[in-house]
Design an enzyme around this catalytic site. Structure first.
Site, mmCIF file in Angstrom:
data_model
loop_
_atom_site.group_PDB
_atom_site.id
_atom_site.type_symbol
_atom_site.label_atom_id
_atom_site.label_comp_id
_atom_site.label_asym_id
_atom_site.label_seq_id
_atom_site.Cartn_x
_atom_site.Cartn_y
_atom_site.Cartn_z
ATOM 1 N N CYS A 21 19.389 15.295 40.548
ATOM 2 C CA CYS A 21 18.420 14.696 42.086
ATOM 3 C C CYS A 21 18.289 12.363 40.802
ATOM 4 O O CYS A 21 18.244 12.805 40.179
ATOM 5 C CB CYS A 21 17.018 14.809 41.318
ATOM 6 S SG CYS A 21 15.598 14.007 42.327
ATOM 7 N N CYS A 40 11.711 19.969 41.038
ATOM 8 C CA CYS A 40 13.053 20.171 41.497
ATOM 9 C C CYS A 40 14.320 20.338 40.769
ATOM 10 O O CYS A 40 14.421 19.524 39.145
ATOM 11 C CB CYS A 40 13.557 18.406 42.052
ATOM 12 S SG CYS A 40 15.375 18.194 42.525
ATOM 13 N N ARG A 91 -21.508 18.485 14.500
ATOM 14 C CA ARG A 91 -23.325 18.840 14.216
ATOM 15 C C ARG A 91 -24.046 20.325 14.454
ATOM 16 O O ARG A 91 -24.628 21.431 14.571
ATOM 17 C CB ARG A 91 -23.331 17.895 15.797
ATOM 18 C CG ARG A 91 -25.013 18.276 16.636
ATOM 19 C CD ARG A 91 -24.941 16.793 17.123
ATOM 20 N NE ARG A 91 -26.776 16.722 17.881
ATOM 21 C CZ ARG A 91 -27.040 17.632 18.681
ATOM 22 N NH1 ARG A 91 -25.888 18.582 18.986
ATOM 23 N NH2 ARG A 91 -28.485 18.290 18.813
ATOM 24 N N LYS A 112 -23.384 3.109 20.941
ATOM 25 C CA LYS A 112 -23.093 4.684 21.663
ATOM 26 C C LYS A 112 -21.905 4.676 21.651
ATOM 27 O O LYS A 112 -21.545 5.050 22.234
ATOM 28 C CB LYS A 112 -24.444 4.867 22.122
ATOM 29 C CG LYS A 112 -24.508 6.772 22.283
ATOM 30 C CD LYS A 112 -25.299 6.882 23.153
ATOM 31 C CE LYS A 112 -26.081 8.162 22.612
ATOM 32 N NZ LYS A 112 -24.764 9.204 23.358
ATOM 33 N N TYR A 156 -23.661 6.127 11.101
ATOM 34 C CA TYR A 156 -25.157 5.236 11.680
ATOM 35 C C TYR A 156 -26.329 6.087 11.646
ATOM 36 O O TYR A 156 -27.248 5.342 11.296
ATOM 37 C CB TYR A 156 -24.898 5.817 13.722
ATOM 38 C CG TYR A 156 -24.136 7.215 13.331
ATOM 39 C CD1 TYR A 156 -25.757 7.544 13.608
ATOM 40 C CD2 TYR A 156 -23.290 7.673 14.219
ATOM 41 C CE1 TYR A 156 -25.908 8.974 13.689
ATOM 42 C CE2 TYR A 156 -23.245 8.737 14.746
ATOM 43 C CZ TYR A 156 -24.663 9.820 14.607
ATOM 44 O OH TYR A 156 -23.961 11.039 15.150
ATOM 45 N N CYS A 200 12.537 18.420 47.720
ATOM 46 C CA CYS A 200 12.055 17.729 46.812
ATOM 47 C C CYS A 200 12.548 16.253 48.040
ATOM 48 O O CYS A 200 13.275 16.406 48.341
ATOM 49 C CB CYS A 200 13.204 17.343 45.712
ATOM 50 S SG CYS A 200 13.546 15.522 44.946
ATOM 51 N N ASP A 221 -18.979 7.446 22.328
ATOM 52 C CA ASP A 221 -18.626 8.176 22.515
ATOM 53 C C ASP A 221 -17.520 8.858 21.770
ATOM 54 O O ASP A 221 -16.694 8.860 22.270
ATOM 55 C CB ASP A 221 -18.499 7.883 23.477
ATOM 56 C CG ASP A 221 -18.553 9.416 25.083
ATOM 57 O OD1 ASP A 221 -19.064 10.125 24.681
ATOM 58 O OD2 ASP A 221 -17.495 8.637 26.315
ATOM 59 N N CYS A 232 16.005 14.504 46.899
ATOM 60 C CA CYS A 232 17.058 14.853 46.954
ATOM 61 C C CYS A 232 17.074 15.524 47.818
ATOM 62 O O CYS A 232 17.952 16.020 48.502
ATOM 63 C CB CYS A 232 17.754 14.463 45.612
ATOM 64 S SG CYS A 232 17.485 16.839 45.375
ATOM 65 N N TYR A 280 0.721 -1.074 -0.267
ATOM 66 C CA TYR A 280 0.431 -0.380 0.451
ATOM 67 C C TYR A 280 1.192 1.345 0.094
ATOM 68 O O TYR A 280 0.841 1.678 -0.555
ATOM 69 C CB TYR A 280 -0.808 0.087 1.128
ATOM 70 C CG TYR A 280 -2.035 1.354 1.309
ATOM 71 C CD1 TYR A 280 -3.309 0.754 0.821
ATOM 72 C CD2 TYR A 280 -1.319 2.255 1.529
ATOM 73 C CE1 TYR A 280 -4.191 2.156 0.773
ATOM 74 C CE2 TYR A 280 -1.937 3.481 1.641
ATOM 75 C CZ TYR A 280 -4.222 2.684 1.454
ATOM 76 O OH TYR A 280 -4.189 4.208 1.553
ATOM 77 N N LYS A 303 -28.706 4.131 28.386
ATOM 78 C CA LYS A 303 -26.804 4.894 28.463
ATOM 79 C C LYS A 303 -26.212 3.715 29.574
ATOM 80 O O LYS A 303 -27.185 2.717 30.380
ATOM 81 C CB LYS A 303 -27.345 5.812 29.022
ATOM 82 C CG LYS A 303 -27.430 6.973 28.662
ATOM 83 C CD LYS A 303 -26.638 7.309 27.014
ATOM 84 C CE LYS A 303 -25.206 8.067 27.753
ATOM 85 N NZ LYS A 303 -25.572 9.846 28.009
ATOM 86 N N GLU A 324 -27.501 -0.563 17.947
ATOM 87 C CA GLU A 324 -25.924 -0.060 17.492
ATOM 88 C C GLU A 324 -25.966 0.068 18.658
ATOM 89 O O GLU A 324 -25.945 0.777 20.373
ATOM 90 C CB GLU A 324 -26.043 1.080 17.084
ATOM 91 C CG GLU A 324 -27.133 0.292 15.840
ATOM 92 C CD GLU A 324 -27.712 2.342 15.182
ATOM 93 O OE1 GLU A 324 -26.570 3.103 14.862
ATOM 94 O OE2 GLU A 324 -27.796 1.661 13.564
#
Ligand code: IVH
Length: 672
Positions: free
Chosen positions: A438, A433, A141, A120, A233, A415, A122, A418, A40, A321, A118
């Protein structure tokens, strides 16, 4: 046909485009590639070359036109022909049975309604408009009525067809307004966020935010680097054709080259919808992307039309949901970790709790500001969630459960590793730090240096690095290359064999691609992507080290902050010395010019059977030297199976998956 072009050349370009569109379709939509990735890439390269040589050939729907267009000042807006509505939500079986009863009532008590259910997704909803089979525009949208035009960004998504498949059994409509959800897969999201953290960019909270942010880039070249995917969809309108059912429509969409979720369950009764919900609630954790529920749609389109819609949502569909993956637990302590660049990160130690089946006992709190913003105190009861179902995070404190014993967190003044003083620069949220020796920083820098995408030293895991630093056996990158086998052998949990393997792996790692070497150095703002840009642009390390900030800024994709960071890194004598010491150990950089011609870069090889004239480890070395990769088992990612004598089951697997199989002679030919 474009003017002034040898018709043979124009035909060649057209044939390549057609073939590439088709292979894209087989790969993304049918999940059944006919050719290897290598093949490809080769075809794509050939087409790019032709279009470069004959610019008259360029066309907006060429498969080469996915890399991004010049940046925009702002997005145009467009009115959707048919509004993009939302969905009503249901949260339990009763809500869904209510929906079914409403549907039947509105259809004059009709029974036997069939639904298509289907996953849904996210992600982010988009609408794409095709005219006579060609992608014209893509939009978000927006508020449902008007969206933003994001055509150049959507074109960078490989699974979006630039032209519809013309050999489909369904005739191509003169106009199609198709809708789908753009998303980022979980693995890609993790990797992408890691990369952002390395570049000291804020990570995205979840894959949906990352997808939304990527789609709203004014610079589509940036979008092109984001791992966006899409499932379609539904439609707004389709001209010339009428569909009887939603499932018929989805099948036609698939034939036209649009990617449809394979887990859609067509034409089922409401009882089966409830079973499907339960099945998917369990399966969702194994899916490579986030879903937040199912969508239930009346399948018969004439019934959909009779049911119609309110101003907000259609009456023929509902979302069921999933339960949020959140739990409450106690925040027992806040530990401060020191990272590679010295940044102090507060980490919540939680009373272990199962969140959606995964035990969670720690969550990052990012920085001081974040803790203050959420008013998090030690001893609080907190709501935790796996963001994008991946990284645990604290959503909020449950303040009503406080009993007064909770204590405020204070960033330490020195820190924790150290004991050097820490600083927080004005305008930054990070506390650092600044002691570059360190040991916490050193450990993390070495872990980064030896990690998979850098020097890739197998056998030098995190625990061993900690141990070697603690025992003063490692105090710089260069020390790695002079580790003594005898000493390693006698370390805890090590032995003669693992010590020998490690020394061997270190030796092998000494030949490294230029970009990986740069990435390994851990230069601020130079993650994998920036390092790859540098590796591609500069012929060698010497040139890069001596170039100015302005020259760096002139590299496409590198901005002023990154350029500044890189230039000042190489200007520091300390860093020059570190690099010199590494190179003195015999580390050889494979430079850009060699790499560019390396057609085998990142190609995945699997070896099987006995090779006659070379040993396996020699074959592996050759592959690695050409920047290829060696894997132990055949999968969809394999580019070549090298089959020697008595190849065994890997050969069958490769044939099944359509992986290119080469014999010893073919291998030799490939590697000159
Ligand atoms: S159909 C008229 N199907 O959910 C309703 N939507 O809450 C059209 N979504 O904006 C939506 N997966 O972004 C539909 N399989 C799917 C979906 C889906 C995700 C999103 C979509 C929509 C939102 C509605």
């Amino acid at each position: 046909m474009p003017e002034n072009i040898n018709p043979q050349i124009a035909q060649k370009a057209e044939a390549l485009r057609k073939a590439l569109h088709r292979h894209n379709y087989r790969y993304y939509v049918l999940d059944d590639p006919e050719i290897s990735d290598a093949e490809y890439d080769r075809m794509m390269q050939e087409l790019k070359q032709l279009e470069e040589n004959y610019p008259q050939l360029a066309s907006p729907d060429s498969p080469t036109a996915r890399v991004g267009a010049p940046p925009l000042e702002k997005f145009d807006t467009v009115a959707h022909t048919v509004p993009m509505l939302s969905l009503d939500n249901g949260f339990n079986d009763e809500d869904i049975l209510d929906f079914d009863r409403r549907v039947k009532r509105n259809l004059d008590k009709q029974s036997n309604i069939l639904y298509t259910a289907e996953p849904k997704m996210d992600g982010v909803a988009v609408e794409l408009i095709y005219e006579n089979g060609k992608l014209l525009t893509a939009s978000t949208r927006g508020d449902g009525l008007t969206g933003e035009v994001i055509t150049a960004n959507v074109k960078t998504i490989n699974a979006v067809p630039l032209v519809m498949q013309t050999d489909s059994p369904s005739p191509i409509p003169s106009r199609l307004e198709i809708r789908g959800e753009v998303f980022i897969g979980l693995d890609a999201f993790r990797k992408f966020n890691e990369e952002r953290i390395e570049q000291e960019l804020p990570p995205f909270a979840n894959p949906r935010n990352a997808a939304a942010g990527s789609l709203r880039q004014l610079h589509s070249k940036i979008t092109a680097t984001r791992p966006l995917e899409i499932f379609f969809y539904g439609i707004g309108i389709v001209e010339d054709l009428a569909f009887e059912s939603h499932w018929e429509l989805l099948k036609s969409l698939k034939n036209w080259g649009f990617r449809i979720n394979p887990f859609i369950r067509p034409t089922i009764r409401i009882k089966e919808v409830l079973n499907y919900y339960r099945e998917l609630s369990e399966k969702r954790h194994q899916l490579p992307y986030d879903i937040d529920g199912i969508v239930v749609k009346v399948d018969d389109i004439s019934l959909q039309q009779r049911l119609g819609a309110t101003s907000r949502s259609p009456r023929w569909a509902v979302a069921y949901k999933f339960k949020a993956i959140q739990e409450t637990t106690a925040l027992e302590a806040i530990e401060v970790q020191v990272g590679r660049t010295g940044v102090l990160t507060p980490v919540a130690q939680l009373k272990p709790v199962s969140v959606g089946g995964v035990m969670v006992s720690r969550a990052t709190l990012h920085n001081e500001d974040e803790i203050e913003k959420k008013d998090i105190r030690i001893g609080d009861k907190v709501l935790v969630q796996r963001a994008g179902d991946v990284i645990p995070e604290i959503v909020k404190v449950i303040a009503s459960k406080r009993d007064g014993s909770e204590t405020q967190f204070k960033m330490p003044k020195s820190c924790p590793v150290c004991d050097s003083p820490v600083i927080r620069m004005a305008g930054e949220s990070a506390t650092r730090c600044i002691n570059s020796s360190c040991s916490a920083q050193l450990k993390e820098r070495i872990k980064h240096f030896t990690s998979k995408r850098a020097f890739d030293i197998d056998g030098l895991g995190d625990k061993l690095v900690d141990q070697l630093v603690d025992e003063n056996l490692l105090s710089s990158f260069a020390d790695i290359f002079s580790l003594d086998e005898e000493i390693i052998k006698n370390l805890e949990r090590m032995g003669a064999k693992s010590a020998a393997n490690l020394v061997n792996a270190i030796e092998q790692s000494k030949s490294i691609v230029f970009a990986r070497f740069l990435y390994a150095l851990g230069i601020r703002h130079a993650g994998e992507h920036v390092s790859a840009l540098l590796g591609d642009h500069f012929p060698d390390l010497h040139t890069l080290m001596n170039c100015s900030r302005e020259e760096l800024e002139a590299v496409e994709g590198i901005g002023p902050i990154v350029a500044d960071s890189i230039a000042s890194f190489f200007k520091q004598e300390r860093n020059q010395r570190i690099i010199r010491l590494i190179l003195d150990c015999g580390v050889k950089l494979e430079t850009a010019s060699r790499k560019k011609t390396g057609k085998l870069k990142d190609k995945v090889f699997v070896l099987t059977g006995t090779l006659e004239s070379i040993t396996r480890s020699q074959a592996k070395e050759l592959i690695k030297a050409a920047s290829g990769k060696v894997s132990g088992s055949v999968s969809g990612n394999t580019d070549y199976l090298v089959a020697g004598e008595s190849p065994g089951s890997k050969l069958n697997k490769a044939k099944e998956l359509g992986v290119a199989v080469i014999d010893e002679a073919g291998f030799k030919e490939l590697f000159g």
